[in-house]
Design an enzyme around this catalytic site. Structure first.
Site, PDB file in Angstrom:
ATOM      1  N   PHE A 107       0.811  -1.216   0.000  1.00  0.00           N
ATOM      2  CA  PHE A 107       0.000   0.000   0.000  1.00  0.00           C
ATOM      3  C   PHE A 107       0.847   1.270   0.000  1.00  0.00           C
ATOM      4  CE2 PHE A 107      -2.092  -3.510   2.146  1.00  0.00           C
ATOM      5  CZ  PHE A 107      -3.268  -3.620   1.419  1.00  0.00           C
TER       6      PHE A 107
ATOM      7  N   ASP B 271       6.806  -8.501  11.745  1.00  0.00           N
ATOM      8  CA  ASP B 271       5.399  -8.754  11.404  1.00  0.00           C
ATOM      9  C   ASP B 271       5.042 -10.150  11.902  1.00  0.00           C
ATOM     10  OD1 ASP B 271       2.888  -9.205  10.026  1.00  0.00           O
ATOM     11  OD2 ASP B 271       3.466  -7.628   8.644  1.00  0.00           O
TER      12      ASP B 271
ATOM     13  N   HIS C 277      -3.924  -0.988  12.296  1.00  0.00           N
ATOM     14  CA  HIS C 277      -4.477   0.361  12.224  1.00  0.00           C
ATOM     15  C   HIS C 277      -5.606   0.606  13.205  1.00  0.00           C
ATOM     16  CE1 HIS C 277      -1.716   0.816   9.096  1.00  0.00           C
ATOM     17  NE2 HIS C 277      -2.378   1.643   8.306  1.00  0.00           N
TER      18      HIS C 277
HETATM   19 MG    MG Z   1       0.210   1.385   5.417  1.00  0.00          MG
END
Ligand code: MG
Length: 205
Positions: free
Chosen positions: A15, A66, A139
């Site tokens: 992204f 991650d 997020h």
């Molecule tokens: Mg991002």
């Protein structure tokens, strides 16, 4: 030096816009002379490639952190769910295979150290001062706050805090990355040194 996307980078899942990649590349190239870089939320490795290429032949590495199970928005039924990244046998999202393929296909394994775990667990045992921390993990507000609280203290003085998906206008995107961006600035511990699209760059004072 500019970021010259290697063939195939554009089609790597991720992204990061081209403009953001260039800004991240410049920040990473400057930081790489000062120490290692750490990225939270490597996903399929698109931004990891950018960071690793920025290192060039400097004596640095990218720690690519991650858990590779996807964030909330990547889960089945959610907006960013990608069936190609779902492992039916495991019954879970698995972005690590794609990540590893990406890093290997661009010949960057020597500069990238994957850390497959949660941000919180790794940070609790971390002791190496970092020259750049790139926050692009979960997020939700909880996840973003946790990443900021876990890692901002591991940045060396003068180090760069990069935050992705910073949208002051709530109609353009979720507000968690913007919340930690505000938190960092309001703390008086950081100053802003750049903004490109949704990528914010702060320097630790
Ligand atoms: Mg991002």
């Amino acid at each position: 030096m500019h970021f010259t996307p290697p063939p195939g980078w554009e089609s790597t899942k991720g992204f990061l816009s081209d403009r953001e990649a260039e800004a991240l590349f410049q920040a990473a190239a400057a930081a790489a002379t000062e120490g290692p870089l750490l990225e939270i939320g490597s996903y399929c490795g698109k931004s990891t490639v950018c960071l690793a290429m920025a290192i060039g032949d400097r004596d640095s590495v990218v720690f690519a952190l991650d858990h590779h199970r996807g964030s909330e928005e990547h889960q089945p039924g959610q907006f960013y769910f990608d069936p190609e990244l779902y492992d039916e046998q495991q019954g879970a999202v698995d972005t690590f295979r794609a990540f590893r393929r990406t890093i290997e296909s661009f010949g960057l394994t020597e500069r990238v150290i994957p850390v497959v775990s949660t941000s919180e667990r790794v940070a609790a045992h971390w002791t190496t001062p970092l020259a750049l921390v790139f926050i692009d993990g979960g997020h939700s507000l909880d996840a973003a706050l946790q990443d900021y609280r876990c890692w901002s203290g591991h940045l060396r003085r003068g180090g760069t805090l990069a935050i992705h998906d910073v949208y002051p206008d709530a109609s353009r995107g979720g507000q968690a990355p913007y919340a930690i961006y505000r938190l960092a600035l309001d703390s008086g511990l950081f100053e802003e040194i750049g903004r490109t699209d949704s990528l914010a760059l702060l320097r630790k004072l």
